[in-house]
Design an enzyme around this catalytic site. Structure first.
Site, PDB file in Angstrom:
ATOM      1  N   LYS A  13       2.357 -12.924  -2.020  1.00 36.16           N
ATOM      2  CA  LYS A  13       3.194 -14.060  -1.599  1.00 36.16           C
ATOM      3  C   LYS A  13       3.534 -13.976  -0.114  1.00 36.16           C
ATOM      4  O   LYS A  13       3.381 -14.935   0.631  1.00 36.16           O
ATOM      5  CB  LYS A  13       4.493 -14.110  -2.433  1.00 36.16           C
ATOM      6  N   ARG A  88      13.623 -16.774  -8.755  1.00 38.39           N
ATOM      7  CA  ARG A  88      13.142 -15.680  -9.597  1.00 38.39           C
ATOM      8  C   ARG A  88      13.712 -15.741 -11.000  1.00 38.39           C
ATOM      9  O   ARG A  88      13.371 -14.901 -11.830  1.00 38.39           O
ATOM     10  CB  ARG A  88      13.559 -14.358  -8.963  1.00 38.39           C
ATOM     11  N   ARG A 127       1.445  -0.682   0.564  1.00 36.10           N
ATOM     12  CA  ARG A 127       1.937  -1.714   1.500  1.00 36.10           C
ATOM     13  C   ARG A 127       2.752  -1.111   2.641  1.00 36.10           C
ATOM     14  O   ARG A 127       3.567  -0.221   2.442  1.00 36.10           O
ATOM     15  CB  ARG A 127       2.830  -2.691   0.717  1.00 36.10           C
ATOM     16  N   ARG A 161       8.663  -0.021   2.716  1.00 34.80           N
ATOM     17  CA  ARG A 161       9.884  -0.379   2.002  1.00 34.80           C
ATOM     18  C   ARG A 161      10.341   0.751   1.087  1.00 34.80           C
ATOM     19  O   ARG A 161       9.515   1.386   0.430  1.00 34.80           O
ATOM     20  CB  ARG A 161       9.646  -1.640   1.170  1.00 34.80           C
ATOM     21  N   ARG A 172      10.546  -3.317 -11.514  1.00 33.91           N
ATOM     22  CA  ARG A 172      10.336  -4.609 -10.838  1.00 33.91           C
ATOM     23  C   ARG A 172       9.384  -5.488 -11.632  1.00 33.91           C
ATOM     24  O   ARG A 172       9.572  -6.700 -11.720  1.00 33.91           O
ATOM     25  CB  ARG A 172       9.813  -4.362  -9.410  1.00 33.91           C
TER      26      ARG A 172
HETATM   27  P1  ADP Z   1       4.313  -9.902  -2.319  1.00 38.49           P
HETATM   28  O1  ADP Z   1       4.974 -10.591  -1.153  1.00 38.49           O
HETATM   29  O2  ADP Z   1       3.834 -10.875  -3.367  1.00 38.49           O
HETATM   30  O3  ADP Z   1       5.154  -8.806  -2.909  1.00 38.49           O
HETATM   31  P2  ADP Z   1       2.472  -8.921  -0.274  1.00 38.49           P
HETATM   32  O4  ADP Z   1       2.013 -10.171   0.370  1.00 38.49           O
HETATM   33  O5  ADP Z   1       3.444  -8.091   0.487  1.00 38.49           O
HETATM   34  O6  ADP Z   1       2.988  -9.201  -1.778  1.00 38.49           O
HETATM   35  O7  ADP Z   1       1.158  -8.063  -0.604  1.00 38.49           O
HETATM   36  C1  ADP Z   1       1.259  -6.743  -1.144  1.00 38.49           C
HETATM   37  C2  ADP Z   1       0.242  -5.828  -0.451  1.00 38.49           C
HETATM   38  O8  ADP Z   1      -1.073  -6.236  -0.839  1.00 38.49           O
HETATM   39  C3  ADP Z   1       0.276  -5.900   1.062  1.00 38.49           C
HETATM   40  O9  ADP Z   1       0.063  -4.597   1.571  1.00 38.49           O
HETATM   41  C4  ADP Z   1      -0.875  -6.834   1.445  1.00 38.49           C
HETATM   42  O10 ADP Z   1      -1.468  -6.481   2.683  1.00 38.49           O
HETATM   43  C5  ADP Z   1      -1.848  -6.628   0.291  1.00 38.49           C
HETATM   44  N1  ADP Z   1      -2.514  -7.880  -0.125  1.00 38.49           N
HETATM   45  C6  ADP Z   1      -1.981  -9.122  -0.199  1.00 38.49           C
HETATM   46  N2  ADP Z   1      -2.881 -10.015  -0.651  1.00 38.49           N
HETATM   47  C7  ADP Z   1      -4.009  -9.314  -0.895  1.00 38.49           C
HETATM   48  C8  ADP Z   1      -5.322  -9.657  -1.383  1.00 38.49           C
HETATM   49  N3  ADP Z   1      -5.630 -10.924  -1.725  1.00 38.49           N
HETATM   50  N4  ADP Z   1      -6.243  -8.666  -1.510  1.00 38.49           N
HETATM   51  C9  ADP Z   1      -5.926  -7.391  -1.171  1.00 38.49           C
HETATM   52  N5  ADP Z   1      -4.728  -6.993  -0.710  1.00 38.49           N
HETATM   53  C10 ADP Z   1      -3.774  -7.939  -0.568  1.00 38.49           C
HETATM   54  P1  AMP Z   2      10.864  -8.793  -2.669  1.00 38.34           P
HETATM   55  O1  AMP Z   2      10.872  -8.508  -1.198  1.00 38.34           O
HETATM   56  O2  AMP Z   2      10.645 -10.242  -2.978  1.00 38.34           O
HETATM   57  O3  AMP Z   2       9.917  -7.878  -3.422  1.00 38.34           O
HETATM   58  O4  AMP Z   2      12.330  -8.463  -3.197  1.00 38.34           O
HETATM   59  C1  AMP Z   2      12.873  -7.156  -3.089  1.00 38.34           C
HETATM   60  C2  AMP Z   2      14.123  -7.043  -3.966  1.00 38.34           C
HETATM   61  O5  AMP Z   2      15.126  -7.960  -3.501  1.00 38.34           O
HETATM   62  C3  AMP Z   2      13.922  -7.402  -5.444  1.00 38.34           C
HETATM   63  O6  AMP Z   2      13.426  -6.308  -6.208  1.00 38.34           O
HETATM   64  C4  AMP Z   2      15.342  -7.817  -5.836  1.00 38.34           C
HETATM   65  O7  AMP Z   2      16.168  -6.684  -6.024  1.00 38.34           O
HETATM   66  C5  AMP Z   2      15.830  -8.538  -4.594  1.00 38.34           C
HETATM   67  N1  AMP Z   2      15.533  -9.993  -4.619  1.00 38.34           N
HETATM   68  C6  AMP Z   2      14.722 -10.673  -3.753  1.00 38.34           C
HETATM   69  N2  AMP Z   2      14.688 -11.973  -4.062  1.00 38.34           N
HETATM   70  C7  AMP Z   2      15.490 -12.125  -5.150  1.00 38.34           C
HETATM   71  C8  AMP Z   2      15.843 -13.253  -5.950  1.00 38.34           C
HETATM   72  N3  AMP Z   2      15.365 -14.487  -5.692  1.00 38.34           N
HETATM   73  N4  AMP Z   2      16.670 -13.038  -6.992  1.00 38.34           N
HETATM   74  C9  AMP Z   2      17.160 -11.820  -7.261  1.00 38.34           C
HETATM   75  N5  AMP Z   2      16.866 -10.719  -6.561  1.00 38.34           N
HETATM   76  C10 AMP Z   2      16.023 -10.868  -5.497  1.00 38.34           C
END
Ligand code: ADP
Ligand code: AMP
Length: 217
Positions: A13, A88, A127, A161, A172
């Site tokens: 995302k 969410r 990541r 993170r 999660r």
């Molecule tokens: P989200 O925001 O849904 O938690 P991220 O965009 O941070 O996910 O992506 C998680 C990890 O996977 C990051 O390190 C990113 O670089 C990698 N990633 C994202 N999309 C892809 C993809 N289509 N193929 C391979 N790796 C990806």
């Molecule tokens: P994310 O960066 O989206 O993976 O979110 C990291 C953490 O933030 C999650 O595991 C939750 O603890 C909190 N969080 C982020 N967005 C939300 C949401 N919309 N509702 C509740 N908790 C959230």
């Protein structure tokens, strides 16, 4: 244009939202990023959220709905925004609908990124991001062009993170399947859900999203 990127942690995302924001002059609104900033700043919201985030549990609906309600009123959101990590829960989705409906508005599309569980874990544990500009990277799937140097800003400082570890991943994922996955049905029934194969490489996912957006009324 107002978009939601929906999918489990690690689905891509943030990666897609970052590109869309850049290419289409939209604002990326990541509640996760906003909460991490609040934790770093030591604000009241941050103090409340930290323990839950560390465990991989969701922060309360009131807190995140309040953050988004305030943020989308800012002038920079006038041209549109991409929600990444919000809503969410069904309660958050309903609150968002009410917020927009009060202005005669609605989300244009909800893009669901579909990725297998095992791949999600691999993505999450590998990541990292540039500590200066926030550009996202991955140990295997998205390395900087020059090792140790951010492609975007040239910084050599990177962060991981605190919650991107094998222990919190299961919590999660459970939160996603229990609380967030019902939103797939919610938006399907509203008629604005579009599924994308999130297993494909980053650029292919971006093309699939662009195709969907090109066909929107
Ligand atoms: P989200 O925001 O849904 O938690 P991220 O965009 O941070 O996910 O992506 C998680 C990890 O996977 C990051 O390190 C990113 O670089 C990698 N990633 C994202 N999309 C892809 C993809 N289509 N193929 C391979 N790796 C990806
Ligand atoms: P994310 O960066 O989206 O993976 O979110 C990291 C953490 O933030 C999650 O595991 C939750 O603890 C909190 N969080 C982020 N967005 C939300 C949401 N919309 N509702 C509740 N908790 C959230």
């Amino acid at each position: 244009m107002k978009l939601i990127l929906l999918g489990p942690p690690g689905a891509g995302k943030g990666t897609q939202a970052q590109q869309l924001a850049k290419n289409r002059n939209l604002i990326q609104l990541s509640t996760g990023e906003m909460l991490r900033a609040a934790v770093k700043a030591g604000s009241e919201i941050g103090l409340k959220a930290k323990a839950l985030m560390d465990k991989g549990e969701l922060v309360s609906d009131d807190v995140v709905v309040g953050i988004i309600a305030e943020r989308i009123e800012k002038p920079d959101c006038k041209n549109g925004f991409i929600l990444d990590g919000f809503p969410r829960t069904l309660q958050q989705a309903a609150a968002l609908d009410t917020m927009l409906a009060s202005k005669g508005d609605r989300m244009d599309a909800v893009i669901e990124l579909k990725v297998d569980y095992n791949r999600l874990v691999e993505r999450i544990v590998g990541r990292y991001a540039c500590a200066n500009c926030g550009e996202g990277y991955h140990d295997r799937f998205k390395r900087p062009k020059v090792r140790g140097v951010c492609d975007v800003c040239g910084s050599t400082d990177f962060t991981r993170r605190a919650d991107d570890n094998a222990e919190t991943v299961t919590t999660r994922m459970m939160a996603y399947y229990r609380e967030t996955s019902p939103l797939i049905g919610y938006y399907f029934c509203k008629g604005n859900l579009h599924a994308v194969d999130g297993m494909a490489p980053i650029e292919e996912v971006a093309v699939a999203i662009a195709d969907i957006l090109a066909k929107l009324p």
